[in-house]
Structures are given as C-alpha cells and as structure tokens.
Design a protein around this motif. Sequence first.
Motif, PDB file in Angstrom:
ATOM      1  N   GLY A 112       0.808  -1.232   0.000  1.00  0.00           N
ATOM      2  CA  GLY A 112       0.000   0.000   0.000  1.00  0.00           C
ATOM      3  C   GLY A 112       0.830   1.265   0.000  1.00  0.00           C
ATOM      4  O   GLY A 112       0.301   2.368   0.084  1.00  0.00           O
ATOM      5  N   SER A 113       2.151   1.101  -0.121  1.00  0.00           N
ATOM      6  CA  SER A 113       2.988   2.296  -0.038  1.00  0.00           C
ATOM      7  C   SER A 113       2.837   3.191  -1.274  1.00  0.00           C
ATOM      8  O   SER A 113       3.217   4.354  -1.250  1.00  0.00           O
ATOM      9  CB  SER A 113       4.444   1.885   0.123  1.00  0.00           C
ATOM     10  OG  SER A 113       4.846   1.142  -1.009  1.00  0.00           O
ATOM     11  N   SER A 114       2.247   2.653  -2.360  1.00  0.00           N
ATOM     12  CA  SER A 114       2.186   3.444  -3.589  1.00  0.00           C
ATOM     13  C   SER A 114       1.324   4.702  -3.442  1.00  0.00           C
ATOM     14  O   SER A 114       1.563   5.695  -4.125  1.00  0.00           O
ATOM     15  CB  SER A 114       1.685   2.592  -4.738  1.00  0.00           C
ATOM     16  OG  SER A 114       0.480   1.986  -4.346  1.00  0.00           O
ATOM     17  N   ASP A 115       0.336   4.697  -2.544  1.00  0.00           N
ATOM     18  CA  ASP A 115      -0.453   5.917  -2.331  1.00  0.00           C
ATOM     19  C   ASP A 115       0.429   7.045  -1.813  1.00  0.00           C
ATOM     20  O   ASP A 115       0.272   8.207  -2.172  1.00  0.00           O
ATOM     21  CB  ASP A 115      -1.562   5.664  -1.306  1.00  0.00           C
ATOM     22  CG  ASP A 115      -2.629   4.748  -1.879  1.00  0.00           C
ATOM     23  OD1 ASP A 115      -2.674   4.641  -3.126  1.00  0.00           O
ATOM     24  OD2 ASP A 115      -3.370   4.145  -1.098  1.00  0.00           O
ATOM     25  N   GLY A 116       1.344   6.685  -0.964  1.00  0.00           N
ATOM     26  CA  GLY A 116       2.281   7.667  -0.421  1.00  0.00           C
ATOM     27  C   GLY A 116       3.161   8.227  -1.512  1.00  0.00           C
ATOM     28  O   GLY A 116       3.426   9.421  -1.582  1.00  0.00           O
ATOM     29  N   LEU A 117       3.596   7.347  -2.419  1.00  0.00           N
ATOM     30  CA  LEU A 117       4.439   7.796  -3.533  1.00  0.00           C
ATOM     31  C   LEU A 117       3.667   8.745  -4.433  1.00  0.00           C
ATOM     32  O   LEU A 117       4.188   9.759  -4.887  1.00  0.00           O
ATOM     33  CB  LEU A 117       4.897   6.586  -4.357  1.00  0.00           C
ATOM     34  CG  LEU A 117       6.001   5.761  -3.728  1.00  0.00           C
ATOM     35  CD1 LEU A 117       6.401   4.634  -4.652  1.00  0.00           C
ATOM     36  CD2 LEU A 117       7.203   6.663  -3.460  1.00  0.00           C
ATOM     37  N   ARG A 118       2.383   8.419  -4.646  1.00  0.00           N
ATOM     38  CA  ARG A 118       1.564   9.273  -5.502  1.00  0.00           C
ATOM     39  C   ARG A 118       1.441  10.676  -4.885  1.00  0.00           C
ATOM     40  O   ARG A 118       1.554  11.677  -5.556  1.00  0.00           O
ATOM     41  CB  ARG A 118       0.170   8.637  -5.659  1.00  0.00           C
ATOM     42  CG  ARG A 118      -0.470   8.987  -6.969  1.00  0.00           C
ATOM     43  CD  ARG A 118      -1.610   8.044  -7.317  1.00  0.00           C
ATOM     44  NE  ARG A 118      -1.184   6.661  -7.457  1.00  0.00           N
ATOM     45  CZ  ARG A 118      -1.782   5.632  -6.854  1.00  0.00           C
ATOM     46  NH1 ARG A 118      -2.827   5.820  -6.072  1.00  0.00           N
ATOM     47  NH2 ARG A 118      -1.344   4.404  -7.042  1.00  0.00           N
ATOM     48  N   PHE A 119       1.246  10.700  -3.569  1.00  0.00           N
ATOM     49  CA  PHE A 119       1.134  11.962  -2.847  1.00  0.00           C
ATOM     50  C   PHE A 119       2.408  12.800  -3.030  1.00  0.00           C
ATOM     51  O   PHE A 119       2.360  14.016  -3.195  1.00  0.00           O
ATOM     52  CB  PHE A 119       0.908  11.656  -1.359  1.00  0.00           C
ATOM     53  CG  PHE A 119       0.825  12.863  -0.474  1.00  0.00           C
ATOM     54  CD1 PHE A 119      -0.282  13.702  -0.516  1.00  0.00           C
ATOM     55  CD2 PHE A 119       1.846  13.154   0.419  1.00  0.00           C
ATOM     56  CE1 PHE A 119      -0.368  14.812   0.313  1.00  0.00           C
ATOM     57  CE2 PHE A 119       1.762  14.261   1.255  1.00  0.00           C
ATOM     58  CZ  PHE A 119       0.656  15.082   1.199  1.00  0.00           C
ATOM     59  N   LEU A 120       3.542  12.107  -3.053  1.00  0.00           N
ATOM     60  CA  LEU A 120       4.810  12.822  -3.178  1.00  0.00           C
ATOM     61  C   LEU A 120       5.141  13.196  -4.616  1.00  0.00           C
ATOM     62  O   LEU A 120       5.904  14.112  -4.857  1.00  0.00           O
ATOM     63  CB  LEU A 120       5.942  11.945  -2.644  1.00  0.00           C
ATOM     64  CG  LEU A 120       6.146  11.958  -1.146  1.00  0.00           C
ATOM     65  CD1 LEU A 120       7.188  10.932  -0.756  1.00  0.00           C
ATOM     66  CD2 LEU A 120       6.610  13.336  -0.688  1.00  0.00           C
ATOM     67  N   LEU A 121       4.582  12.445  -5.563  1.00  0.00           N
ATOM     68  CA  LEU A 121       5.013  12.664  -6.946  1.00  0.00           C
ATOM     69  C   LEU A 121       3.993  13.386  -7.823  1.00  0.00           C
ATOM     70  O   LEU A 121       4.332  13.885  -8.884  1.00  0.00           O
ATOM     71  CB  LEU A 121       5.395  11.322  -7.596  1.00  0.00           C
ATOM     72  CG  LEU A 121       6.583  10.620  -6.940  1.00  0.00           C
ATOM     73  CD1 LEU A 121       6.837   9.255  -7.566  1.00  0.00           C
ATOM     74  CD2 LEU A 121       7.852  11.475  -7.043  1.00  0.00           C
ATOM     75  N   LYS A 122       2.740  13.458  -7.383  1.00  0.00           N
ATOM     76  CA  LYS A 122       1.716  14.071  -8.244  1.00  0.00           C
ATOM     77  C   LYS A 122       1.376  15.480  -7.741  1.00  0.00           C
ATOM     78  O   LYS A 122       0.758  15.634  -6.696  1.00  0.00           O
ATOM     79  CB  LYS A 122       0.457  13.200  -8.234  1.00  0.00           C
ATOM     80  CG  LYS A 122      -0.329  13.309  -9.506  1.00  0.00           C
ATOM     81  CD  LYS A 122      -1.351  12.195  -9.632  1.00  0.00           C
ATOM     82  CE  LYS A 122      -2.629  12.791 -10.164  1.00  0.00           C
ATOM     83  NZ  LYS A 122      -3.785  12.523  -9.373  1.00  0.00           N
ATOM     84  N   PRO A 123       1.815  16.505  -8.480  1.00  0.00           N
ATOM     85  CA  PRO A 123       1.632  17.858  -7.959  1.00  0.00           C
ATOM     86  C   PRO A 123       0.191  18.358  -8.046  1.00  0.00           C
ATOM     87  O   PRO A 123      -0.493  18.106  -9.033  1.00  0.00           O
ATOM     88  CB  PRO A 123       2.546  18.705  -8.858  1.00  0.00           C
ATOM     89  CG  PRO A 123       2.813  17.896 -10.056  1.00  0.00           C
ATOM     90  CD  PRO A 123       2.539  16.464  -9.746  1.00  0.00           C
ATOM     91  N   ASP A 124      -0.253  19.064  -7.009  1.00  0.00           N
ATOM     92  CA  ASP A 124      -1.562  19.695  -7.025  1.00  0.00           C
ATOM     93  C   ASP A 124      -1.320  21.208  -6.964  1.00  0.00           C
ATOM     94  O   ASP A 124      -1.160  21.781  -5.884  1.00  0.00           O
ATOM     95  CB  ASP A 124      -2.360  19.210  -5.794  1.00  0.00           C
ATOM     96  CG  ASP A 124      -3.688  19.937  -5.670  1.00  0.00           C
ATOM     97  OD1 ASP A 124      -3.999  20.755  -6.567  1.00  0.00           O
ATOM     98  OD2 ASP A 124      -4.400  19.705  -4.689  1.00  0.00           O
ATOM     99  N   PHE A 125      -1.289  21.830  -8.179  1.00  0.00           N
ATOM    100  CA  PHE A 125      -0.879  23.227  -8.234  1.00  0.00           C
ATOM    101  C   PHE A 125      -1.917  24.183  -7.644  1.00  0.00           C
ATOM    102  O   PHE A 125      -1.635  25.343  -7.401  1.00  0.00           O
ATOM    103  CB  PHE A 125      -0.514  23.625  -9.668  1.00  0.00           C
ATOM    104  CG  PHE A 125       0.767  22.982 -10.127  1.00  0.00           C
ATOM    105  CD1 PHE A 125       1.986  23.416  -9.629  1.00  0.00           C
ATOM    106  CD2 PHE A 125       0.765  21.918 -11.020  1.00  0.00           C
ATOM    107  CE1 PHE A 125       3.180  22.823 -10.013  1.00  0.00           C
ATOM    108  CE2 PHE A 125       1.947  21.311 -11.406  1.00  0.00           C
ATOM    109  CZ  PHE A 125       3.160  21.766 -10.904  1.00  0.00           C
ATOM    110  N   SER A 126      -3.129  23.681  -7.413  1.00  0.00           N
ATOM    111  CA  SER A 126      -4.154  24.572  -6.859  1.00  0.00           C
ATOM    112  C   SER A 126      -3.795  24.983  -5.435  1.00  0.00           C
ATOM    113  O   SER A 126      -4.303  25.950  -4.903  1.00  0.00           O
ATOM    114  CB  SER A 126      -5.515  23.875  -6.869  1.00  0.00           C
ATOM    115  OG  SER A 126      -5.473  22.785  -5.972  1.00  0.00           O
ATOM    116  N   LYS A 127      -2.888  24.240  -4.832  1.00  0.00           N
ATOM    117  CA  LYS A 127      -2.505  24.553  -3.440  1.00  0.00           C
ATOM    118  C   LYS A 127      -1.498  25.708  -3.356  1.00  0.00           C
ATOM    119  O   LYS A 127      -1.230  26.237  -2.289  1.00  0.00           O
ATOM    120  CB  LYS A 127      -1.856  23.311  -2.807  1.00  0.00           C
ATOM    121  CG  LYS A 127      -2.817  22.189  -2.505  1.00  0.00           C
ATOM    122  CD  LYS A 127      -3.122  22.150  -1.020  1.00  0.00           C
ATOM    123  CE  LYS A 127      -4.334  21.347  -0.642  1.00  0.00           C
ATOM    124  NZ  LYS A 127      -4.385  20.007  -1.208  1.00  0.00           N
TER     125      LYS A 127
END
Length: 453
Positions: free
Chosen positions: A192-207
């Motif tokens: 299940g670690s891939s969710d963490g990777l996604r959080f780190l690698l997928k930018p959310d520019f609205s923030k």
Amino acid sequence: MEKRATFGSKLGIILVSAGSAVGLGNVWRFPTEVGANGGAAFILVYILCVILLGVPLMTAEFIVGRNTHQNPFDAYRTLAPGTAWVFQGGMGVFAAWFILSYYSVVAGWTLQYLISAVMGRVTTMSDSAAYFTEFTQSAWMPVVMTAVVLLMSHWVIVRGVQAGIEKYSKLMMPLLLLIIAVLVVGSFAMPGSSDGLRFLLKPDFSKLDGGVLLSAMGQAFFSLSVGMGCLCTYASYFTDDARLLKTAGSVALIDTMVAVMSGFIIFPAVFSVQTVAPDAGPGLVFITLPSVFQMAFENVPLVGWFFAVMFYLLLLLAALTSMMSLHEPVTALFIERFRLSRRTATSVVTLSCIALGTVCALSFGPLKDVRFLFGLTFFDFFDFLSAKIIMPLGGFLLSIFVGWYLPRNLVIKELTNNHKLRFPRWLFVSFFFLIRWVAPLAIMAIFINELLP
Ligand code: PFF
C-alpha cells in the motif's frame, strides 16, 4: 598571529557543510511542510528555491568566510570596516545561539525516542499521542535530554576543527546516508505504499499561493543553513583550493536528496497503514510514526523495532551534526574576540544554551502559559524569529553584501580560487544575476506578500 585551523580534505569540507545542512529540518520539518502544503507541488517550488536562492546564497556565505578566515562578526568587520555591516555578522552569530537553544529541545526529544525505541517501548506503546504529550509536558526529562544532546555537541566542539568537527562528521554523515538508504527500501516494500508515492510525486498546483511560497523559501533557508553565521564560520576553515560553487552545489544536492528521501521513508509508510493523516503536523515523526512502526509490523515486531531504532538514530545523527555547526560560530567568536581558550568558550556556549534550552523545553509544560511577544511560547517565538525573520533577513542582507557591496573582483577571485579555475562566462553572469536581483527581490516579494492581508 597564530595560524588558523583548516579542514584537512575536500571530502571533509563537503561532509561538514552537508552535516550542517542535513538535520531535523530535512527529516522532521520537511515532511511536515510537504504534508501541510499539498505534497509534490510544494516539493517543486522548494527545489526551485534551493537552486535559485539557496545555492547562490550558500556560495556567497562561503565567499565571506573563506576570504577572511574569521568568525562572522570579524569577517564583516574586515570586509566592510567602519560600517554597519558588522551587525549582519553579529546577527548571524546571535541567531545561531538562539537556534541552537530551541533546536536542542527537539534533538532531546529524538534522544528520548531513540532510547525508548531501543528498549522496545516505541513499538509497544498503546497511545503514542498521550506518550508524546506526557513526555514533552513533563518538567524533567525534556530538560535533561536537551542538556545531554548539548553536552554531546560540546564533546565534539571542544576537540576543535579537524579532530572534532571534521573527524566526527566523517563518521556520522556516511552512517546517516546508509541508514536513509535502508529505510527507503524498507518503506517502499510495505504493502500500500504506492499511495504515499503518488502523494509525493503528483503535484496539485491549486494549493500554491504566497503562503506556500514563503514556507518553501523559509524551509530552503532553514534546511541549507543559509543566512546565518554557520556556513560562513565553516568556510573560514576551508582551504584555498576548496571549490566554493562546487561545494555549495554538492551540499544542496545532498541536502535535497536527504529531504526528499525522508519523505519517501515517511509517506509510503504513513499511507500504508491508512489510519493516520499525512498532514499531522510537527507530531508526524513523534506521534504518527510510532503507530506506523507498530501497525505495519504487527506480525514481525522485530522488524518494527529495527525500523524504529534506525529512524530515531538517523534523526539524532542529523540533529547532532547541525548542532555542531550552530555551536561553532558562537564558540569561534568567543575564542577570537574575547581571547578565551576553546575549552572555556565552548563551555560558555554550552551552559548558556542549556539555560535557554531549558526555558524552551519547559514551554511545552510548566511554562506553557508564559507567552512572549506576539502571544507565542518561548519555543515558538525562537522558531518564528529565526526561521521566519532572521534567516530571510540574513539572506537578503547577504545577497546585497556580496552582490552589491563587495568588489566584483574579490568575488570572482574567491569563486575561481585566485583565477586558477576556469568557468564559462555564463556561470558568472548567472551567479551575479541571481545574487544581485533574483535573491533580494524574491525574498522581499515573498515577505511583502506575507505582510499584506
Ligand atoms: N539546516 C539544519 C536543518 O536542516 O536541520 C538546521 C540549521 C543549522 C539551521 C544551522 C540554521 C543553521 F544555521
């Protein structure tokens, strides 16, 4: 005059500087900021801040230190005699003193957690939040732990530049990098670690907004140790053949890698157990992680124990090498300005920091209701003053000093080691452009944005 000490090798120079940069800021503060500011978009802005502001400013600080071979106060006095610039040097030393005091408190928590981890408590405690609150609010242990970590740093600083700082950095930094590598691999291997990777690698520019930008810049300054007297003091021990730009680039690279890898250790692990939020704030490594170590390794407690011990050892090593770099500028000032012996100077710094650190440590417990300026506790006030005010201000003044005040020839002489190194022209043009325009304007713009409602 007595010949001043220098570091013995180029590798030593990179490792001591990286030791200053890599610290709680990477393993504790960076993941917290990433969690609070939306993940990958923050990391991208952060990396831009490191390249465009951090590296030129770090190089600038090296120039001031290596050119004068003096503590920051005397360095500015020598380069700008009879001017107010001496305050810039003085402010850096003063801020190092302040930071060392409150930084030791968190380093002290780390030592407590390392001891608890070794004894198997971190992986068996039933309520990690209650443990953290109870420990930080108690009147004794945080103070004792703060004093112990300060004495550890004292033990190294008192041995001097080569036999102390350089020797121990050369031992501690490789060990730290090795532990990081082991932990990253372990964290990736969790289900299940891939969710963490996604959080780190997928930018959310609205923030992204001014606040995020200020946080990224503050974090970059803090993490690279720029804008204060620390790197300037270390650079005063650099040899004449040390390559300043290359050293700054290598240190920034190591520092950023360690920060991002710490994210790679923490977030996949946090996401893999799912019940804890990634934006848990400063408690992330002290409250969230103990639960993660427990839950993820329920069936193999020995592996959980190993992870916990390694993680807090990593955090402690990182903290100690940074503490050494905060200890040294104040010590050097006392040695050179007041002609104290190294032993006496180090003791003055250690004891005064134990006193200030005690106040900071108690501001989570018995002194919690004593508010300082702006309604902040002592600890928060020290953090606010140094990370949000003095470091950016120090960075701003440093860029003006090196970009506009110092003769261009002197800067080029330092960058090229007295014209022995050859660089393409665009490198100088970019360096001066960044240090003269980009750094001061960016720092000012972000500050003003923050002050406006
Ligand atoms: N760079 C260190 C860290 O990331 O933890 C902290 C630090 C050390 C800040 C030295 C400032 C400084 F002058």
